[in-house]
Write a protein that holds these residues in place. Structure first.
Motif, PDB file in Angstrom:
ATOM      1  N   TRP A  60      23.598  -6.855  -3.449  1.00  0.00           N
ATOM      2  CA  TRP A  60      23.891  -5.507  -2.992  1.00  0.00           C
ATOM      3  C   TRP A  60      22.662  -4.607  -3.082  1.00  0.00           C
ATOM      4  O   TRP A  60      22.403  -3.811  -2.169  1.00  0.00           O
ATOM      5  N   VAL A  61      21.897  -4.725  -4.151  1.00  0.00           N
ATOM      6  CA  VAL A  61      20.694  -3.904  -4.302  1.00  0.00           C
ATOM      7  C   VAL A  61      19.708  -4.180  -3.167  1.00  0.00           C
ATOM      8  O   VAL A  61      19.111  -3.262  -2.594  1.00  0.00           O
ATOM      9  N   GLY A  62      19.541  -5.459  -2.811  1.00  0.00           N
ATOM     10  CA  GLY A  62      18.640  -5.802  -1.717  1.00  0.00           C
ATOM     11  C   GLY A  62      19.124  -5.280  -0.375  1.00  0.00           C
ATOM     12  O   GLY A  62      18.354  -4.737   0.418  1.00  0.00           O
ATOM     13  N   VAL A  63      20.422  -5.403  -0.107  1.00  0.00           N
ATOM     14  CA  VAL A  63      20.984  -4.981   1.179  1.00  0.00           C
ATOM     15  C   VAL A  63      21.015  -3.463   1.301  1.00  0.00           C
ATOM     16  O   VAL A  63      20.781  -2.904   2.382  1.00  0.00           O
ATOM     17  N   SER A  64      21.306  -2.774   0.207  1.00  0.00           N
ATOM     18  CA  SER A  64      21.494  -1.318   0.263  1.00  0.00           C
ATOM     19  C   SER A  64      20.190  -0.542   0.175  1.00  0.00           C
ATOM     20  O   SER A  64      20.183   0.687   0.368  1.00  0.00           O
ATOM     21  N   ALA A 113      14.942 -10.836   2.024  1.00  0.00           N
ATOM     22  CA  ALA A 113      14.620 -12.267   2.011  1.00  0.00           C
ATOM     23  C   ALA A 113      13.967 -12.665   0.691  1.00  0.00           C
ATOM     24  O   ALA A 113      14.267 -13.730   0.129  1.00  0.00           O
ATOM     25  N   VAL A 114      13.089 -11.825   0.189  1.00  0.00           N
ATOM     26  CA  VAL A 114      12.434 -12.113  -1.090  1.00  0.00           C
ATOM     27  C   VAL A 114      13.439 -12.099  -2.232  1.00  0.00           C
ATOM     28  O   VAL A 114      13.301 -12.843  -3.214  1.00  0.00           O
ATOM     29  N   GLN A 115      14.481 -11.259  -2.106  1.00  0.00           N
ATOM     30  CA  GLN A 115      15.513 -11.207  -3.135  1.00  0.00           C
ATOM     31  C   GLN A 115      16.192 -12.556  -3.332  1.00  0.00           C
ATOM     32  O   GLN A 115      16.807 -12.808  -4.368  1.00  0.00           O
ATOM     33  N   GLN A 116      16.081 -13.458  -2.349  1.00  0.00           N
ATOM     34  CA  GLN A 116      16.677 -14.781  -2.495  1.00  0.00           C
ATOM     35  C   GLN A 116      16.060 -15.554  -3.652  1.00  0.00           C
ATOM     36  O   GLN A 116      16.719 -16.436  -4.228  1.00  0.00           O
ATOM     37  N   PHE A 142      18.191  -2.869 -12.281  1.00  0.00           N
ATOM     38  CA  PHE A 142      16.782  -2.535 -12.460  1.00  0.00           C
ATOM     39  C   PHE A 142      15.889  -3.768 -12.306  1.00  0.00           C
ATOM     40  O   PHE A 142      14.778  -3.675 -11.788  1.00  0.00           O
ATOM     41  N   ILE A 143      16.375  -4.921 -12.765  1.00  0.00           N
ATOM     42  CA  ILE A 143      15.584  -6.140 -12.622  1.00  0.00           C
ATOM     43  C   ILE A 143      15.316  -6.442 -11.148  1.00  0.00           C
ATOM     44  O   ILE A 143      14.195  -6.793 -10.762  1.00  0.00           O
ATOM     45  N   SER A 144      16.334  -6.289 -10.316  1.00  0.00           N
ATOM     46  CA  SER A 144      16.197  -6.666  -8.914  1.00  0.00           C
ATOM     47  C   SER A 144      15.642  -5.552  -8.032  1.00  0.00           C
ATOM     48  O   SER A 144      15.058  -5.831  -6.980  1.00  0.00           O
ATOM     49  N   GLY A 145      15.818  -4.298  -8.441  1.00  0.00           N
ATOM     50  CA  GLY A 145      15.451  -3.203  -7.548  1.00  0.00           C
ATOM     51  C   GLY A 145      14.344  -2.288  -7.980  1.00  0.00           C
ATOM     52  O   GLY A 145      13.766  -1.564  -7.154  1.00  0.00           O
ATOM     53  N   SER A 146      13.983  -2.297  -9.278  1.00  0.00           N
ATOM     54  CA  SER A 146      13.028  -1.290  -9.749  1.00  0.00           C
ATOM     55  C   SER A 146      11.625  -1.477  -9.182  1.00  0.00           C
ATOM     56  O   SER A 146      10.906  -0.500  -8.952  1.00  0.00           O
ATOM     57  N   SER A 147      11.189  -2.712  -8.925  1.00  0.00           N
ATOM     58  CA  SER A 147       9.826  -2.912  -8.419  1.00  0.00           C
ATOM     59  C   SER A 147       9.674  -2.326  -7.014  1.00  0.00           C
ATOM     60  O   SER A 147       8.659  -1.689  -6.704  1.00  0.00           O
ATOM     61  N   HIS A 164       4.732  -8.127  -2.995  1.00  0.00           N
ATOM     62  CA  HIS A 164       3.613  -8.899  -2.459  1.00  0.00           C
ATOM     63  C   HIS A 164       4.087 -10.210  -1.842  1.00  0.00           C
ATOM     64  O   HIS A 164       3.486 -10.709  -0.875  1.00  0.00           O
ATOM     65  N   LEU A 165       5.173 -10.791  -2.382  1.00  0.00           N
ATOM     66  CA  LEU A 165       5.759 -11.973  -1.751  1.00  0.00           C
ATOM     67  C   LEU A 165       6.242 -11.646  -0.343  1.00  0.00           C
ATOM     68  O   LEU A 165       6.063 -12.435   0.592  1.00  0.00           O
ATOM     69  N   ALA A 166       6.856 -10.468  -0.189  1.00  0.00           N
ATOM     70  CA  ALA A 166       7.313 -10.051   1.139  1.00  0.00           C
ATOM     71  C   ALA A 166       6.139  -9.940   2.105  1.00  0.00           C
ATOM     72  O   ALA A 166       6.232 -10.354   3.273  1.00  0.00           O
TER      73      ALA A 166
END
Length: 394
Positions: free
Chosen positions: A356-360, A41-44, A227-232, A30-32
């Motif tokens: 890496w999770v955000g980029v991939s 960008a939101v991963q920042q 999982f913290i950064s990519g599961s949502s 939702h931030l995105a």
């Protein structure tokens, strides 16, 4: 202070970290949308938090060695409250990212002082058991946090998560002020001088037994950070899980962490510190390889993510209490610096993983699964290669 008082103060301080990362996970997609930016960008908001958390530990640890645990902990909590309020009021993503960096400085101070406090009060094996008990209570934060965060997002939007951060830490600040007594009996006047500080860090970092505990601990945290950064993104955007249900999905995975901390306490009594870690890293390897195998077989379903998250977090519940105690125990006079260096490398591993999770991310679960498997292999290999150093230092 009684053991019960120490336990609750440690648990409350350690809870700040998972609350800071997990409570707003359901808000990431939702931030995105709200700011009109990409998932990367939101991963920042996670990446800058991790950078601030890692770097600040190199400072807050020695500060607690020099000035004592109590004043440094109180200062960190106050900074966290101010930064959380600023996050809630942020009008742009850039300002939100900046305030997340400041929030991380306050958060890391609480965590590193809690780890040093355990070293002040307990011998290594007893310290590991205390950290395992604290981790069991700590599991309440990632269990309840994502569920609460999902409903806060649906009901009030993403800003509500940061309001909750401020309120929680305000209560913690009052409790710390009332209950905490100084545990650093021998403050080190040289702890914050640049020359001696660099010398201390070099001495700690050059010790092979420090790496024998730190490296598996850092890679274990990186494995759950997948999982913290990519599961949502995977569960909500790819697999179609409703936002209000995401918290329950994440909480199921975190229940594995709670189970792991309970298993850790039992294994410590039977196997000791080094062999307990061996059990945990083996479970990490199995979980990562299982995730990759099922994903590559074409099974793309939410239960696959949840099962592997449960197993990975269960392994972390075994690995991290052992790694924290084992890495800090050999440095009683520099417990803050050792805890800070452990935290720095842990956050560095998480930063690289989250980036890496955000980029991939490609709209499927395969990148998440392959990253999880790679970290499982790296974790097991590092632990196996340095097993003799752990056995010698435990």
């Amino acid at each position: 202070m009684s053991p019960t008082t120490i336990l609750w103060l440690i648990s409350g301080s350690l809870m700040l970290q998972p609350l800071s990362t997990d409570l707003y996970l359901a808000s990431l997609p939702h931030l995105a949308t709200d700011f009109g930016v990409t998932p990367a960008a939101v991963q920042q908001t996670l990446s800058l938090f991790v950078i601030g958390f890692g770097v600040a530990q190199l400072i807050s640890g020695p500060l607690s060695d020099r000035f004592g645990r109590r004043p440094v902990l109180l200062g960190g909590q106050g900074l966290y409250i101010a930064a959380s309020i600023a996050c809630a009021l942020a009008p742009t993503l850039s300002l939100l990212v900046a305030m997340r960096f400041v929030q991380a400085i306050g958060c890391c101070t609480a965590v590193v002082v809690a780890r040093a406090l355990v070293r002040d009060a307990y011998a290594p094996a007893d310290g590991a058991r205390m950290l395992a008990k604290a981790s069991s209570l700590l599991a309440l934060a990632p269990l309840i946090g994502p569920v609460l965060g999902s409903y806060l997002q649906v009901g009030f939007g993403w800003r509500a998560a940061f309001v909750f951060h401020a309120l929680f830490c305000f209560v913690l600040l009052g409790t710390t002020w009332w209950l905490l007594r100084e545990t650093n009996a021998l403050p080190n006047p040289q702890a914050t001088r640049i020359g001696p500080l660099l010398s201390t860090y070099c001495r700690i970092a050059s010790a092979d037994f420090f790496w024998a505990w730190m490296l598996p601990g850092a890679l274990s945290y990186a494995a759950i950070f997948v999982f913290i950064s990519g599961s949502s993104f995977v569960l909500i955007d790819v697999l179609g899980v409703p936002t209000e249900y995401y918290g329950y999905c994440f909480a199921f995975g975190v229940s594995g962490y709670l189970a792991g901390t309970i298993v850790c306490r039992r294994l410590l009594a039977r196997l000791g510190l080094a062999r307990t870690l061996s059990v945990g890293v083996s479970l990490s390897l199995f979980s990562g390889l299982l995730f990759a195998a099922v994903a590559l077989a074409g099974v793309h379903h939410w239960w696959v993510v949840l099962l592997c998250q449960f197993l990975t977090m269960g392994a972390h519940g075994i690995n991290f209490p052992c790694a924290q105690s084992g890495a800090v125990a050999p440095f009683p006079r520099e417990a803050g610096a050792a805890a800070g260096l452990l935290g720095f490398f842990t956050m560095l591993a998480a930063l690289l993983t989250g980036t890496w999770v955000g980029v991939s991310h490609d709209g499927t679960i395969k990148p998440l699964a392959l990253t999880s498997a790679t970290l499982g292999v790296m974790l097991f290999a590092s632990a196996w290669a340095m097993r003799r150093q752990r056995l010698a230092s435990a």
